[in-house]
Design an enzyme around this catalytic site. Structure first.
Site, PDB file in Angstrom:
ATOM      1  N   CYS A  24      44.914  31.866  41.429  1.00 12.23           N
ATOM      2  CA  CYS A  24      43.815  31.451  42.310  1.00 12.23           C
ATOM      3  C   CYS A  24      43.698  29.928  42.255  1.00 12.23           C
ATOM      4  O   CYS A  24      43.894  29.317  41.200  1.00 12.23           O
ATOM      5  CB  CYS A  24      42.518  32.120  41.867  1.00 12.23           C
ATOM      6  SG  CYS A  24      42.686  33.906  41.839  1.00 12.23           S
ATOM      7  N   CYS A  51      34.699  37.520  25.038  1.00 18.38           N
ATOM      8  CA  CYS A  51      35.501  37.463  26.262  1.00 18.38           C
ATOM      9  C   CYS A  51      36.966  37.422  25.833  1.00 18.38           C
ATOM     10  O   CYS A  51      37.389  36.465  25.177  1.00 18.38           O
ATOM     11  CB  CYS A  51      35.100  36.200  27.036  1.00 18.38           C
ATOM     12  SG  CYS A  51      36.075  35.920  28.519  1.00 18.38           S
ATOM     13  N   ASN A  67      32.872  25.718  37.441  1.00 19.83           N
ATOM     14  CA  ASN A  67      33.159  24.817  36.324  1.00 19.83           C
ATOM     15  C   ASN A  67      34.354  23.963  36.698  1.00 19.83           C
ATOM     16  O   ASN A  67      35.431  24.497  36.971  1.00 19.83           O
ATOM     17  CB  ASN A  67      33.485  25.629  35.071  1.00 19.83           C
ATOM     18  CG  ASN A  67      32.268  26.378  34.581  1.00 19.83           C
ATOM     19  OD1 ASN A  67      31.248  25.782  34.282  1.00 19.83           O
ATOM     20  ND2 ASN A  67      32.367  27.692  34.556  1.00 19.83           N
ATOM     21  N   SER A 120      36.195  39.873  41.598  1.00 22.32           N
ATOM     22  CA  SER A 120      36.132  38.457  41.982  1.00 22.32           C
ATOM     23  C   SER A 120      36.343  38.361  43.488  1.00 22.32           C
ATOM     24  O   SER A 120      37.468  38.390  43.963  1.00 22.32           O
ATOM     25  CB  SER A 120      37.228  37.666  41.259  1.00 22.32           C
ATOM     26  OG  SER A 120      36.969  37.658  39.884  1.00 22.32           O
ATOM     27  N   HIS A 168      34.424  35.986  45.819  1.00 25.00           N
ATOM     28  CA  HIS A 168      34.431  34.537  46.047  1.00 25.00           C
ATOM     29  C   HIS A 168      34.487  34.068  47.495  1.00 25.00           C
ATOM     30  O   HIS A 168      34.590  32.862  47.752  1.00 25.00           O
ATOM     31  CB  HIS A 168      35.568  33.856  45.268  1.00 25.00           C
ATOM     32  CG  HIS A 168      35.563  34.119  43.797  1.00 25.00           C
ATOM     33  ND1 HIS A 168      34.417  34.295  43.068  1.00 25.00           N
ATOM     34  CD2 HIS A 168      36.579  34.268  42.901  1.00 25.00           C
ATOM     35  CE1 HIS A 168      34.716  34.524  41.808  1.00 25.00           C
ATOM     36  NE2 HIS A 168      36.014  34.517  41.679  1.00 25.00           N
ATOM     37  N   GLY A 223      44.178  35.788  32.342  1.00 22.87           N
ATOM     38  CA  GLY A 223      44.996  36.921  32.784  1.00 22.87           C
ATOM     39  C   GLY A 223      44.273  37.836  33.743  1.00 22.87           C
ATOM     40  O   GLY A 223      43.043  37.793  33.878  1.00 22.87           O
ATOM     41  N   GLU A 224      45.064  38.671  34.429  1.00 25.97           N
ATOM     42  CA  GLU A 224      44.503  39.672  35.344  1.00 25.97           C
ATOM     43  C   GLU A 224      44.648  41.031  34.652  1.00 25.97           C
ATOM     44  O   GLU A 224      45.755  41.552  34.530  1.00 25.97           O
ATOM     45  CB  GLU A 224      45.286  39.619  36.667  1.00 25.97           C
ATOM     46  CG  GLU A 224      45.048  40.770  37.617  1.00 25.97           C
ATOM     47  CD  GLU A 224      43.577  41.113  37.832  1.00 25.97           C
ATOM     48  OE1 GLU A 224      42.791  40.229  38.193  1.00 25.97           O
ATOM     49  OE2 GLU A 224      43.218  42.298  37.621  1.00 25.97           O
ATOM     50  N   GLU A 252      43.248  32.135  23.873  1.00 23.88           N
ATOM     51  CA  GLU A 252      41.854  31.733  23.695  1.00 23.88           C
ATOM     52  C   GLU A 252      40.921  32.935  23.801  1.00 23.88           C
ATOM     53  O   GLU A 252      41.130  33.813  24.627  1.00 23.88           O
ATOM     54  CB  GLU A 252      41.457  30.714  24.774  1.00 23.88           C
ATOM     55  CG  GLU A 252      42.285  29.452  24.707  1.00 23.88           C
ATOM     56  CD  GLU A 252      41.764  28.338  25.595  1.00 23.88           C
ATOM     57  OE1 GLU A 252      40.559  28.346  25.915  1.00 23.88           O
ATOM     58  OE2 GLU A 252      42.567  27.467  25.947  1.00 23.88           O
ATOM     59  N   CYS A 285      48.652  33.517  34.063  1.00 24.23           N
ATOM     60  CA  CYS A 285      48.253  34.503  35.077  1.00 24.23           C
ATOM     61  C   CYS A 285      49.012  34.232  36.363  1.00 24.23           C
ATOM     62  O   CYS A 285      49.028  33.105  36.861  1.00 24.23           O
ATOM     63  CB  CYS A 285      46.749  34.412  35.334  1.00 24.23           C
ATOM     64  SG  CYS A 285      46.189  35.614  36.571  1.00 24.23           S
ATOM     65  N   CYS A 297      41.307  28.057  39.502  1.00 21.80           N
ATOM     66  CA  CYS A 297      41.207  28.576  38.136  1.00 21.80           C
ATOM     67  C   CYS A 297      42.263  27.973  37.210  1.00 21.80           C
ATOM     68  O   CYS A 297      43.459  28.006  37.522  1.00 21.80           O
ATOM     69  CB  CYS A 297      41.358  30.095  38.177  1.00 21.80           C
ATOM     70  SG  CYS A 297      41.481  30.844  36.538  1.00 21.80           S
ATOM     71  N   CYS A 346      33.764  30.350  32.054  1.00 26.18           N
ATOM     72  CA  CYS A 346      34.648  31.102  32.936  1.00 26.18           C
ATOM     73  C   CYS A 346      35.630  30.205  33.648  1.00 26.18           C
ATOM     74  O   CYS A 346      35.249  29.194  34.233  1.00 26.18           O
ATOM     75  CB  CYS A 346      33.820  31.779  34.024  1.00 26.18           C
ATOM     76  SG  CYS A 346      33.567  33.483  33.703  1.00 26.18           S
TER      77      CYS A 346
HETATM   78  N1  SAH Z   1      41.556  37.677  36.394  1.00 28.08           N
HETATM   79  C1  SAH Z   1      40.296  38.294  36.410  1.00 28.08           C
HETATM   80  C2  SAH Z   1      39.478  38.051  35.159  1.00 28.08           C
HETATM   81  C3  SAH Z   1      39.484  36.669  34.563  1.00 28.08           C
HETATM   82  S1  SAH Z   1      38.660  35.387  35.426  1.00 28.08           S
HETATM   83  C4  SAH Z   1      39.533  37.883  37.651  1.00 28.08           C
HETATM   84  O1  SAH Z   1      39.984  36.981  38.330  1.00 28.08           O
HETATM   85  O2  SAH Z   1      38.512  38.510  37.949  1.00 28.08           O
HETATM   86  C5  SAH Z   1      36.920  35.696  35.178  1.00 28.08           C
HETATM   87  C6  SAH Z   1      36.041  35.115  36.285  1.00 28.08           C
HETATM   88  O3  SAH Z   1      36.009  33.672  36.233  1.00 28.08           O
HETATM   89  C7  SAH Z   1      36.556  35.439  37.681  1.00 28.08           C
HETATM   90  O4  SAH Z   1      35.509  35.836  38.511  1.00 28.08           O
HETATM   91  C8  SAH Z   1      37.123  34.122  38.132  1.00 28.08           C
HETATM   92  O5  SAH Z   1      37.233  34.046  39.512  1.00 28.08           O
HETATM   93  C9  SAH Z   1      36.140  33.148  37.537  1.00 28.08           C
HETATM   94  N2  SAH Z   1      36.600  31.752  37.514  1.00 28.08           N
HETATM   95  C10 SAH Z   1      37.859  31.303  37.514  1.00 28.08           C
HETATM   96  N3  SAH Z   1      37.874  29.946  37.504  1.00 28.08           N
HETATM   97  C11 SAH Z   1      36.577  29.542  37.499  1.00 28.08           C
HETATM   98  C12 SAH Z   1      35.938  28.266  37.468  1.00 28.08           C
HETATM   99  N4  SAH Z   1      36.639  27.136  37.399  1.00 28.08           N
HETATM  100  N5  SAH Z   1      34.581  28.232  37.477  1.00 28.08           N
HETATM  101  C13 SAH Z   1      33.856  29.368  37.492  1.00 28.08           C
HETATM  102  N6  SAH Z   1      34.412  30.594  37.498  1.00 28.08           N
HETATM  103  C14 SAH Z   1      35.757  30.697  37.512  1.00 28.08           C
HETATM  104 FE1  SF4 Z   2      44.113  34.837  37.291  1.00 28.77          FE
HETATM  105 FE2  SF4 Z   2      41.530  35.602  37.446  1.00 28.77          FE
HETATM  106 FE3  SF4 Z   2      42.186  32.996  37.209  1.00 28.77          FE
HETATM  107 FE4  SF4 Z   2      42.699  34.282  39.475  1.00 28.77          FE
HETATM  108  S1  SF4 Z   2      40.675  33.867  38.603  1.00 28.77           S
HETATM  109  S2  SF4 Z   2      44.109  32.902  38.391  1.00 28.77           S
HETATM  110  S3  SF4 Z   2      43.237  36.293  38.725  1.00 28.77           S
HETATM  111  S4  SF4 Z   2      42.554  34.598  35.697  1.00 28.77           S
END
Ligand code: SAH
Ligand code: SF4
Length: 339
Positions: free
Chosen positions: A114, A103, A288, A212, A214, A157-158, A90, A110, A117, A331
């Protein structure tokens, strides 16, 4: 056969010289690929016949097939692209008043996993290759016929778990003979892989880095991000300070506001203590919903109070509104289908 979009300009120059061609041919090829969007070697009319047939015999062009294309009410667009091995990724295009931002996804699934996510629901199947990341930007430009001026590495992905491919991708989009997107218009987001933050700092590029975070303490962060058991908040903050010192750039901390979990005033105080004196800003993100999880985003009032508390304590803060949530393009809502 190798893919022509895998090369950074530097690698292509080295390759061509090894093959007894001219170094400047690399620039010509880059211009055909990234300025003129040519997808056949025979059309690269300023190259010698010999070089054209060498390329033809040794390289292919990556193709991304559009499986699905959704447009949100706010102009955000989500693309599902099929790769050569039939995996689907995507990519999201966001329209801002300052330009179009893409993006990109860097891995299939991944492994950081987390707990909030959607992307982490699928274990990583493999890293994306440089060309598969580059093509996401090229393809969006081709479909929309609009220039992409910004890139955020925040899809599935990371990126720091696929470090060299991500860096080479950035090289191609940033290169003046490539997509020529300014370093300050490129942002990489990481969950906090400390050794790679250090490596990234040492590259001394002008690329934006977002972390990130959080959470404001290890107890909460370990609950929602298991990576925190490997790299604690202290480690992440130390590495972040190193990045700021080394690059003289401001760093961003992302902080999803989760009701009753990390959004109390004392958390805002704890966070501001962690960040005191650092050239940084905090990007407060609205959660979200992901149907598999029970988390609830903070109410507007709690979000607002948290924001004000950080501001009052001298921390630059933004409270971000999400784009594209009606098409699951916001996101953390991306998930690799058919993985
Ligand atoms: N893996 C990397 C980059 C992708 S995620 C990272 O974790 O930073 C991009 C951003 O979206 C990160 O800050 C992540 O924590 C956030 N994110 C993940 N799930 C989300 C959700 N359900 N609502 C809002 N932000 C979220
Ligand atoms: Fe992977 Fe980033 Fe989602 Fe964490 S927030 S699971 S590192 S994509």
């Amino acid at each position: 056969m190798k893919n022509i979009y895998q090369f950074t300009l530097n690698d292509l120059q080295i390759y061509l010289v090894e093959q007894k061609f001219k170094k400047f041919n690399a620039r010509q090829i880059f211009e055909w690929l990234y300025k003129k969007n040519i997808t056949s070697f025979s059309n690269m009319s300023n190259l010698s016949k010999q070089l054209r047939s060498h390329l033809q015999e040794n390289f292919i062009f990556t193709k991304l097939n559009v499986v699905k294309h959704q447009v949100s009410e706010d102009g955000t667009e989500k693309f599902l692209f099929e790769l050569r091995d039939s995996n689907v990724i995507e990519t999201v295009l966001m329209r801002h008043n300052y330009g179009n931002s893409v993006c990109v996804t860097t891995q299939l699934g991944c492994n950081i996993g987390c707990s909030f996510c959607a992307s982490g629901l699928q274990k990583k199947k493999r890293d994306l290759t440089v060309d598969e990341i580059v093509l996401q930007v090229l393809k969006v430009q081709e479909i929309t016929k609009e220039r992409v001026s910004h890139v955020v590495v925040m899809g599935i992905g990371e990126p720091f778990d696929n470090y060299s491919n991500t860096m080479n991708f950035i090289d191609v989009v940033n290169n003046p003979y490539g997509l020529e997107i300014g370093a300050r218009h490129i942002t990489v987001s990481t969950s906090g892989i400390v050794p790679k933050i250090i490596d990234f700092a040492d590259e001394e590029r002008q690329i934006n880095l977002a972390i990130s975070l959080h959470a404001s303490n290890d107890e909460i962060r370990s609950k929602i991000m298991k990576i925190n058991n490997t790299y604690s908040i202290d480690d992440v903050i130390k590495a972040s300070r190193y990045y700021v010192e080394k690059t003289k750039r401001r760093i961003t901390f992302e902080y999803i506001l989760l009701e009753g979990l990390n959004d109390e005033i004392r958390h805002a105080n704890e966070l501001s203590d962690l960040l005191r004196g650092m050239n940084c800003y905090v990007n407060l993100i609205r959660y979200n919903s992901v149907k598999e999880f029970d988390y609830k985003g903070s109410s507007d009032k709690r979000a607002d109070n948290f924001y004000k508390q950080l501001q009052n304590r001298g921390i630059n803060t933004t409270l971000r509104r999400e784009k594209g949530s009606d098409i699951d393009a916001a996101c953390g809502q991306l998930r690799s289908k058919n993985v």
